[in-house]
Design a protein around this motif. Structure first.
Motif, PDB file in Angstrom:
ATOM      1  N   SER A  42      17.843  33.973 -44.363  1.00 31.94           N
ATOM      2  CA  SER A  42      17.578  32.679 -43.636  1.00 31.94           C
ATOM      3  C   SER A  42      16.169  32.331 -43.799  1.00 31.94           C
ATOM      4  O   SER A  42      15.905  31.266 -43.679  1.00 31.94           O
ATOM      5  CB  SER A  42      17.826  32.735 -42.061  1.00 31.94           C
ATOM      6  N   ILE A  45      16.091  31.936 -48.603  1.00 33.28           N
ATOM      7  CA  ILE A  45      16.700  31.058 -49.345  1.00 33.28           C
ATOM      8  C   ILE A  45      17.320  30.032 -48.687  1.00 33.28           C
ATOM      9  O   ILE A  45      17.158  29.726 -47.456  1.00 33.28           O
ATOM     10  CB  ILE A  45      18.169  31.783 -50.104  1.00 33.28           C
ATOM     11  N   SER A  46      17.671  28.776 -49.329  1.00 30.84           N
ATOM     12  CA  SER A  46      18.032  27.594 -48.809  1.00 30.84           C
ATOM     13  C   SER A  46      19.482  27.683 -47.914  1.00 30.84           C
ATOM     14  O   SER A  46      20.167  28.738 -48.318  1.00 30.84           O
ATOM     15  CB  SER A  46      18.359  26.453 -49.775  1.00 30.84           C
ATOM     16  N   LYS A  47      19.654  26.697 -46.960  1.00 33.05           N
ATOM     17  CA  LYS A  47      21.112  26.573 -46.296  1.00 33.05           C
ATOM     18  C   LYS A  47      22.169  26.539 -47.080  1.00 33.05           C
ATOM     19  O   LYS A  47      23.147  27.277 -47.008  1.00 33.05           O
ATOM     20  CB  LYS A  47      20.839  25.387 -45.354  1.00 33.05           C
ATOM     21  N   GLU A  48      21.872  25.817 -48.296  1.00 31.19           N
ATOM     22  CA  GLU A  48      23.257  25.794 -49.216  1.00 31.19           C
ATOM     23  C   GLU A  48      23.483  27.168 -49.582  1.00 31.19           C
ATOM     24  O   GLU A  48      24.805  27.562 -49.801  1.00 31.19           O
ATOM     25  CB  GLU A  48      23.065  24.703 -50.116  1.00 31.19           C
ATOM     26  N   ASP A  49      22.667  27.816 -50.308  1.00 32.95           N
ATOM     27  CA  ASP A  49      22.812  29.307 -50.613  1.00 32.95           C
ATOM     28  C   ASP A  49      23.236  30.171 -49.673  1.00 32.95           C
ATOM     29  O   ASP A  49      24.106  31.121 -50.087  1.00 32.95           O
ATOM     30  CB  ASP A  49      21.575  29.644 -51.311  1.00 32.95           C
TER      31      ASP A  49
END
Length: 143
Positions: A42, A45-49
């Motif tokens: 968290s 990396i990004s929320k999408e990943d």
């Protein structure tokens, strides 16, 4: 007589007690590892990943558990019923069946790589599922 008395078969020094202890410790390590992984990811990396990661962690084990057909649990229940000389044959046949089911699960994951990304509106999931298609071979024969 105490109601909280531990049965002798589950005492920590018995073989069964050690097996139960290993299962509990293993589950605890898995829980802690997943918890720490979620915290670290968290922050990195990004929320999408992260969404793709959790979707793969949902789909992969789901397909594997369906493809397993209960073989992993049945092996431990049926081995004691076979004589020693037949146990090797039973284990070899179960291993071969598990490899065949792992191949089927891999094909299902490859097929899902084209369908599921549209359902979840996540195109990155396609590549992730293609990579994950080897997962059944890493998990099923050894469970």
């Amino acid at each position: 007589m105490s109601l909280l008395r531990i049965p002798p078969t589950l005492h920590i020094h018995s073989a069964l007690g050690r097996q139960v202890l290993f299962l509990i410790v293993g589950d605890g390590i898995t829980f802690v590892a997943l918890f720490i992984t979620a915290i670290v990811l968290s922050r990195i990396i990004s929320k999408e990943d992260i969404a793709t990661y959790w979707q793969v962690l949902f789909i992969g084990p789901f397909v594997v558990s369906l493809a397993d057909l209960g073989l992993s649990g049945a092996v431990y229940r049926f081995i004691p019923f076979y004589p020693k000389e037949r146990q090797k044959i039973f284990l070899r046949n179960t291993f071969i069946a598990t490899l065949a089911l792992a191949a089927l699960a891999s094909l299902v994951l490859l097929g899902l790589a084209t369908v599921v990304p549209h359902l979840f509106h996540n195109q990155a999931l396609s590549r992730a599922l293609l990579i994950t298609s080897a997962y059944p071979f890493a998990v099923m024969p050894f469970s």
